[in-house]
Design a protein around this motif. Structure first.
Motif, short mmCIF file in Angstrom:
data_model
loop_
_atom_site.label_atom_id
_atom_site.label_comp_id
_atom_site.label_asym_id
_atom_site.label_seq_id
_atom_site.Cartn_x
_atom_site.Cartn_y
_atom_site.Cartn_z
N LEU A 180 4.34 -2.89 -3.75
CA LEU A 180 3.33 -2.50 -2.77
C LEU A 180 2.16 -3.47 -2.76
CD1 LEU A 180 3.15 1.33 -3.63
CD2 LEU A 180 4.30 0.28 -1.65
N PRO A 181 1.42 -3.53 -1.65
CA PRO A 181 0.18 -4.33 -1.67
C PRO A 181 -0.78 -3.78 -2.72
CG PRO A 181 0.34 -2.99 0.33
CD PRO A 181 1.65 -2.89 -0.38
N LYS A 182 -1.59 -4.70 -3.25
CA LYS A 182 -2.54 -4.38 -4.34
C LYS A 182 -3.31 -3.07 -4.09
CE LYS A 182 -3.48 -6.39 -8.19
NZ LYS A 182 -2.45 -6.89 -9.11
N TYR A 183 -3.86 -3.00 -2.91
CA TYR A 183 -4.68 -1.86 -2.50
C TYR A 183 -3.91 -0.54 -2.66
CZ TYR A 183 -6.53 1.27 1.11
OH TYR A 183 -6.98 2.34 1.80
N GLN A 184 -2.64 -0.54 -2.19
CA GLN A 184 -1.78 0.63 -2.27
C GLN A 184 -1.42 0.93 -3.73
OE1 GLN A 184 -1.34 1.95 0.80
NE2 GLN A 184 -0.57 3.77 -0.24
N GLN A 185 -1.21 -0.13 -4.50
CA GLN A 185 -0.91 0.03 -5.93
C GLN A 185 -2.00 0.80 -6.66
OE1 GLN A 185 0.17 -3.39 -8.37
NE2 GLN A 185 1.24 -4.30 -6.63
N ILE A 186 -3.23 0.45 -6.32
CA ILE A 186 -4.36 1.12 -6.99
C ILE A 186 -4.34 2.61 -6.67
CG2 ILE A 186 -6.88 1.25 -7.11
CD1 ILE A 186 -6.89 -1.77 -6.37
N VAL A 220 -8.96 -7.13 -9.14
CA VAL A 220 -9.40 -7.21 -7.73
C VAL A 220 -10.92 -7.19 -7.72
CG1 VAL A 220 -7.34 -6.06 -6.82
CG2 VAL A 220 -9.34 -4.69 -7.49
N ASN A 221 -11.50 -7.46 -6.57
CA ASN A 221 -12.96 -7.33 -6.55
C ASN A 221 -13.37 -5.89 -6.26
OD1 ASN A 221 -12.94 -7.03 -3.74
ND2 ASN A 221 -12.99 -9.25 -3.46
N ARG A 222 -14.64 -5.61 -6.56
CA ARG A 222 -15.09 -4.23 -6.58
C ARG A 222 -14.94 -3.52 -5.24
NH1 ARG A 222 -20.92 -2.53 -9.09
NH2 ARG A 222 -20.71 -0.39 -8.32
N SER A 223 -15.06 -4.28 -4.14
CA SER A 223 -14.98 -3.63 -2.82
C SER A 223 -13.59 -3.03 -2.58
CB SER A 223 -15.35 -4.61 -1.70
OG SER A 223 -14.35 -5.62 -1.64
N THR A 224 -12.55 -3.67 -3.11
CA THR A 224 -11.19 -3.11 -2.98
C THR A 224 -11.12 -1.77 -3.70
OG1 THR A 224 -10.38 -5.39 -3.09
CG2 THR A 224 -8.74 -3.62 -3.28
N ILE A 225 -11.71 -1.75 -4.90
CA ILE A 225 -11.73 -0.49 -5.67
C ILE A 225 -12.47 0.59 -4.88
CG2 ILE A 225 -12.65 0.62 -7.75
CD1 ILE A 225 -10.29 -1.12 -8.40
N ILE A 226 -13.62 0.23 -4.35
CA ILE A 226 -14.41 1.22 -3.60
C ILE A 226 -13.61 1.81 -2.45
CG2 ILE A 226 -16.44 1.50 -2.10
CD1 ILE A 226 -17.93 -0.43 -3.98
N THR A 227 -12.93 0.94 -1.70
CA THR A 227 -12.13 1.43 -0.57
C THR A 227 -11.03 2.37 -1.05
OG1 THR A 227 -12.45 -0.82 0.27
CG2 THR A 227 -11.08 0.68 1.59
N ALA A 228 -10.36 1.99 -2.15
CA ALA A 228 -9.29 2.85 -2.67
C ALA A 228 -9.84 4.20 -3.11
CB ALA A 228 -8.58 2.16 -3.83
N GLU A 246 -10.63 6.50 -0.22
CA GLU A 246 -9.46 7.19 0.34
C GLU A 246 -9.09 8.41 -0.50
OE1 GLU A 246 -4.89 6.23 1.66
OE2 GLU A 246 -6.54 4.93 2.27
N GLN A 247 -9.14 8.23 -1.82
CA GLN A 247 -8.84 9.37 -2.70
C GLN A 247 -9.85 10.49 -2.51
OE1 GLN A 247 -5.96 8.97 -5.12
NE2 GLN A 247 -5.86 7.77 -3.24
N ALA A 248 -11.11 10.10 -2.31
CA ALA A 248 -12.15 11.11 -2.10
C ALA A 248 -11.89 11.87 -0.80
CB ALA A 248 -13.52 10.45 -2.08
N ALA A 249 -11.48 11.12 0.25
CA ALA A 249 -11.19 11.76 1.53
C ALA A 249 -10.03 12.75 1.39
CB ALA A 249 -10.86 10.70 2.58
N ASP A 250 -9.08 12.43 0.49
CA ASP A 250 -7.97 13.35 0.25
C ASP A 250 -8.37 14.54 -0.61
OD1 ASP A 250 -6.24 11.88 1.74
OD2 ASP A 250 -5.05 11.08 0.07
N GLY A 251 -9.59 14.52 -1.12
CA GLY A 251 -10.07 15.67 -1.90
C GLY A 251 -9.70 15.62 -3.37
N LEU A 252 -9.20 14.46 -3.82
CA LEU A 252 -8.78 14.39 -5.23
C LEU A 252 -9.95 14.07 -6.17
CD1 LEU A 252 -5.39 12.46 -4.84
CD2 LEU A 252 -5.70 14.89 -5.33
N ILE A 253 -10.85 13.22 -5.71
CA ILE A 253 -11.98 12.82 -6.56
C ILE A 253 -13.29 12.96 -5.80
CG2 ILE A 253 -10.62 11.21 -7.97
CD1 ILE A 253 -11.74 8.94 -6.27
#
Lengths: 474, 474
Positions: free
Chosen positions: A6-12, A43-51, A54-61
């Motif tokens: 998977l792409p890095k972003y998806q892997q995270i 990865v750089n921090r902005s990739t982490i933030i975006t990932a 998305e998890q926050a939008a899903d209600g997990l974190i």
């Protein structure tokens, strides 16, 4: 699954999901900082933030500035909590939601042997007829030849026994007009699933047992409380709007009402039948406490006076013999029984054959009737002890009725006392009792105590503690 | 009630209502002519007409020119039928409603001893271990000390026994992650009440057992059939829309699927787990036929391969020991079990204590495992007989699988044969089998036969009749 494709972003995202669902990052835990995650994944921090977003939008974190990011859900809890949110659609006010929690708490604490149980609406194990039950079970075992699914309405010999048993109270119901259920609660559930329209009004005594049952409100029953006096429901308070006709039912516990202990008089019973006939309002008569009369036999059931097929009648062995059997019955016009039997089949394919066979033995041999005489004897002693102890410790700081049967004393405490606080204080002293608020909405100054379950010593001690706690709060 | 105080017009209405509800004018009967009623009440005919019109508007009677006026309802049937109307809101098409009727009919005919039962998904009474069950019941009776309500999740020793039993299939669930239920159907009902949102999609095999269960559609489950091949669900057909994520579940019977008998391969099981993890789709694994393998043990349950708490697992004693016990279990992440246990308490206050005690004895003593070996032996003989008889009488006019376990053979008949007609023809010859149409929507050319229930002789005779009826329709 191999995530390296998977792409890095998806892997995270996948890694985070996996850690949460595996429980490696349990709910409530803080996850590593964005900086640390960025290092870890290269990865750089902005990739982490975006990932993470998305998890926050899903209600997990959930992330909070200065506090970090916490796990707040996993897939299953998401499902369960979304569902809760959905259930609450059918709940009118905040008070109801609270009441659900408190009922759950009472259910749990009722299993705690460290507590004095003035809450349980259940006979004391001291009264349970162990030897006779053993004998009955062995006889039932000897007669066993198979143990398959029963007929949709229940084991025929049991329905025959119930039919004969009901005749003794003046109720004439043939076995085909009787449905065996797993206790009174299930009968109510089938009625609510099969006969009551979502949103249609259900008239009932206020307070009532039904108010403590979240499920009925959740399934869309619209409870309309009716005031009572010492003879039962005040019938002139029953009035249906035009569009409610033919859709509503009236639920009543005419004999030794839960929670108030009130016994509806014969005159009031006749009035109720008349009013309901004119209003075309079918009656669900919950008569599970009927046999527990202590002074004199109660008036005939509504169902026995019912000339018009208006009444659906519910009985049970749970309050008189054993809740663990999970056996009750419904008697009603045959088309209604047919409908409920079909629903029962769709719900659980019938009640335990073992229990049905045991129940049949109790009823058909007369052992049940003999057992109940002993129950009455024991309950008289318990009621006497409860009332005497109340006189001793609560005179002047509370009011109560002297019940003519059943399990319950309905205690009124001074209106300056917050009832929930009293309940909490009692819990802190290992005393469990039911605050009146679970049987009604609106302000409440009552407590239900049961003299059926605790030992005589505990009953005295519990009432003593209650007196002390009331005095502290005055 | 004395009606003489009422105005004449009202008196007529009251009298008619009374006659109808008392059953004096039963449903379907013709009531006296308007002229006769006018005479009887001493009013003119127009008053009668107005009174009858009001009753007709209430749905109690129906008048037709030249035929007269008939009673079509009473208060209770009105309630029951209005409710039916309401239920049907949640049913998509006419086909579903028809399926409900046919399922009710099958339920009824399954109780008719005059029929050859190739329909029943239940072990033959010949296989029921009477003597061992008697022994178990007597031991349980001897150990009895009380029989009250159990803990919300069920009798602890039974949950411990189930926990150990599940470990043998590679499932690690502690007693606090296990809920005792009254059979698999109740587990499904609790899931549908407590976890599935009204209208949210439920993915499942097509055909599936669930399609025959009206209740789930009525409670708002939106069934989404997934195609299968001989290895099980075709996983690439699973795809969720964005808004469905976190709301849906997938229901599957991976071992000896009902009705097709398909056994999902290990490879397919792993794929399914992967796809569902990525789609955030929790799995309800219905594994009630697992123990009924006939050739070799099935692959591990999904739940045993589940590293992520994705799977809710259901088991039961109904298919392997006795449906009459009404005992099954659910194993799932603890918050989910907590939620379902609370609902179970609200539904029926727990399963029969007698049954739970008997079940505990079977599981903890190893009697159950020993019994199942005998069941397999018997089922092998039955499967052999069924397949041989099919070869003999249906070669060339139908196709079928050879099931590796479970109860069912899924028969495909030529597409020119109307499946409902075949079902009817079989009934006319006292043979009951399940048309495939109840397990699916859309056109259908299948029949499910069970080799588990009928005697070997009946099994042969039933298949012979089926062959004859197919030939007649060709």
């Amino acid at each position: 699954m191999d995530t390296t494709q998977l792409p890095k972003y998806q892997q995270i995202i996948e890694t985070i999901k996996e850690k949460i669902s595996k429980g490696e990052w349990p709910i409530g835990s803080k996850i590593p900082s964005q900086r640390k995650l960025a290092e870890e994944f290269g990865v750089n921090r902005s990739t982490i933030i975006t990932a993470l977003e998305e998890q926050a939008a899903d209600g997990l974190i959930e992330g909070k500035t200065g506090v970090g990011t916490k796990v707040i859900n996993n897939t299953w809890t998401l499902l369960a909590s979304r569902q809760s949110a959905n259930w609450s659609e059918y709940i009118d006010t905040g008070i109801h939601r609270a009441s659900e929690k408190i009922v759950q708490e009472i259910n749990d604490l009722e299993m705690d042997p460290a507590f004095i149980q003035l809450s349980k609406g259940e006979l004391s194990p001291e009264i349970f007829p162990v030897q006779t039950m053993q004998k009955v079970l062995k006889e039932a075992a000897d007669e066993l030849s198979e143990l398959g699914y029963e007929e949709p309405k229940g084991y025929l010999p049991l329905r025959q026994a119930v039919s004969e048993y009901l005749a003794a109270s003046g109720i004439y119901a043939s076995p085909s007009s009787i449905l065996i259920v797993s206790g009174g609660l299930q009968a109510l559930q089938l009625v609510s699933l099969g006969l009551v329209q979502r949103g249609a009004p259900v008239f009932l005594e206020k307070p009532s047992y039904l108010y403590s049952l979240q499920l009925f409100r959740s399934s869309g029953m619209n409870l309309k409380g009716l005031p009572m006096d010492k003879e039962g429901i005040i019938t002139k308070s029953i009035s249906l709007k035009k569009y409610e006709k033919g859709k509503s039912i009236l639920y009543t516990i005419p004999s030794y009402h839960n929670p108030t202990g009130i016994l509806m008089t014969e005159k009031r019973r006749r009035e109720l039948l008349d009013v309901c006939r004119i209003e075309q309002l079918p009656i669900v008569e919950d008569d599970i406490y009927r046999e527990l009369w202590l002074d004199e036999m109660p008036p005939p059931p509504l169902k026995a006076m019912d000339k018009n097929g208006q009444v659906l009648y519910m009985g049970s062995l749970s309050k008189t013999l054993s809740p663990g059997l999970r056996i009750g019955w419904v008697a009603a016009p045959e088309p209604v029984i047919d409908r409920l039997a079909d629903l029962k089949m769709q719900t659980d394919y019938g009640s335990s054959s073992l229990s049905q066979r045991a129940a049949e033995k109790w009823l058909s041999t007369g052992l049940y009737q003999k057992h109940i005489e002993n129950v009455r004897e024991q309950l008289r002693v318990r009621r006497h002890t409860a009332l005497n102890t109340l006189d001793e410790h609560l005179s002047g700081i509370a009011e109560w009725n002297s019940p003519e049967g059943g399990f319950f004393i309905w205690l009124k405490v001074p209106s300056t006392i917050p009832i929930r606080l009293l309940y909490r204080q009692a819990i802190s002293r290992k005393l469990l009792l039911n605050p009146g608020s679970i049987y009604s909405d609106g302000p409440n100054h009552f407590i239900r105590i049961s003299y059926a379950y605790a030992s005589l010593g505990e009953l005295q001690e519990g009432i003593l503690i209650l007196g002390e706690e009331i005095r502290k709060l005055l």
